[in-house]
Write a protein that holds these residues in place. Sequence first.
Motif: not given
Length: 470
Positions: A428-449
């Motif tokens: 319960n404590d965790f959900w009350q404080r709910q400090t965890f927060d992140f965003d979705q990220f885009e992948p980095q462009t992959l170079e050949v090789g």
Amino acid sequence: MFNYIQKELDDIINRGFDRTLRIAVTGLSRSGKTAFITSFINQLLSVNQTDNSHLALFEAARNHSISGVKRIAQLNLNIPRFDYEANIKDLMQTPAVWPQSTRGVSETRLAIRYQRRNGLMRHLKEKGTLYLDIFDYPGEWLLDLPLLELDYMQWSLQQQVLMNHEQRAESAKIWTEKLQKCDLNAVADEDILAQIAKDYTAFLADCKARGLHFIQPGRFVLPGELEGAPALQFFPLIHLTPTQWQQLKTTAKADSYFGVLNKRYDYYRRHIVNGFYRDYFSTFDRQVILADCLTPLNHSRQAFHDMQEGLHQLFGNFHYGKRTLLNRLFSPKIDKLMFIATKADHITNDQLPNLISLMRQLVQEGGRYAEYEGIRTEYTAIAAIRATQQVTVNQNGKTFKAIQGVRSKDKQKVTLYPGSVPSKLPNNDFWQRQTFDFDQFEPQTLEVGEPIPHLRMDAVLQFLLADKLD
Ligand code: GDP
């Protein structure tokens, strides 16, 4: 002459050292299966293309005992091929995009040529080939296991109970209204059946979109090649009482709605569910189960509980105790099981031990782990396709760890601290404080090789393959 004899001997020995290993990968949708398999193949194909320092935890790459890896034709011609090339193309775009997620089963085969290190006649430079089959299938399909033991009435009554759940009842309105109007004794009209089944499927998809993971039949939300087939056009008769069931069993004819629905349910159970377990599931040697524990943690207590529920249903498939349904029917033979928390590049690396511990707790809750007896089990956290960098930030004279990447929602490069991951099941404590927060990220462009940037994929390769490459 000596060379000739040696070559002959080598040939004889090598033929004897070819091995096959069937690894299956599963997880609920969006858990990261496509990203995982793409990276798994890519890491293996990139062995020896650099100094292998990106695979430091994978012994066979570190000591250069692998001489070559290539993709070869798969054995099963009726299973779609895993579209590795398309996924790599997605990652090579500028800007890169995430590959398309798993929709059904797929398969891929790799041949790994390696130098045996612990052979009897090491001086003969024994070489071997490990043929590796990798299978991808939606975890949702594993939610159908209980159907094997339930007849149509039992299953419908179970679904009736589930329907009491407020969230489900609300989104079930459209199909239940149509269901109630249907005279089950009347001669079945295929189009009406298809329409009600479509509404029922839309209801299941809606449950899924709301984060409810306990969805049966699992194939309805991810039908694979069965999309539109009559085998998937049935639904539970949740409005009937046990007495009404008994009446219909005596009055309804074979070509009535009741008769046709009974037949379809039985077909689904006997051919589709049973067929999947018999033809695929029971043939695997090793199993990887992926779970995205971070996204539900980010959302809500409800989302986390649903993931937990879904995973428990899924884990039930790996309890190989002697008396389990699965063992009685199919006696599967998995010797290694790996539970992996995915997308670990969303957190700072000091939080990795917490994420692994959380994953372990999810699996072992209620002492269930004892039931994996006889199988080597491992827990880890990875990023199959690492989209962020770990950085250290100085602020007001203090330094702290953060992650940096291109945020999906606004394509901005951001540096942030996503918060700490609970090492135990959140209270319960965790959900009350709910400090965890992140965003979705885009992948980095992959170079050949260039190999795909990752976190701990080498530890995964080590656990799953090392003993087959010794
Ligand atoms: P599947 O439905 O199990 O095949 O899941 P996918 O592999 O398609 O992954 C679903 C989504 O999760 C992707 O589109 C990405 O947005 C995200 N994702 C998967 N793996 C990673 C990872 O290693 N790192 C990050 N940052 N995101 C990931």
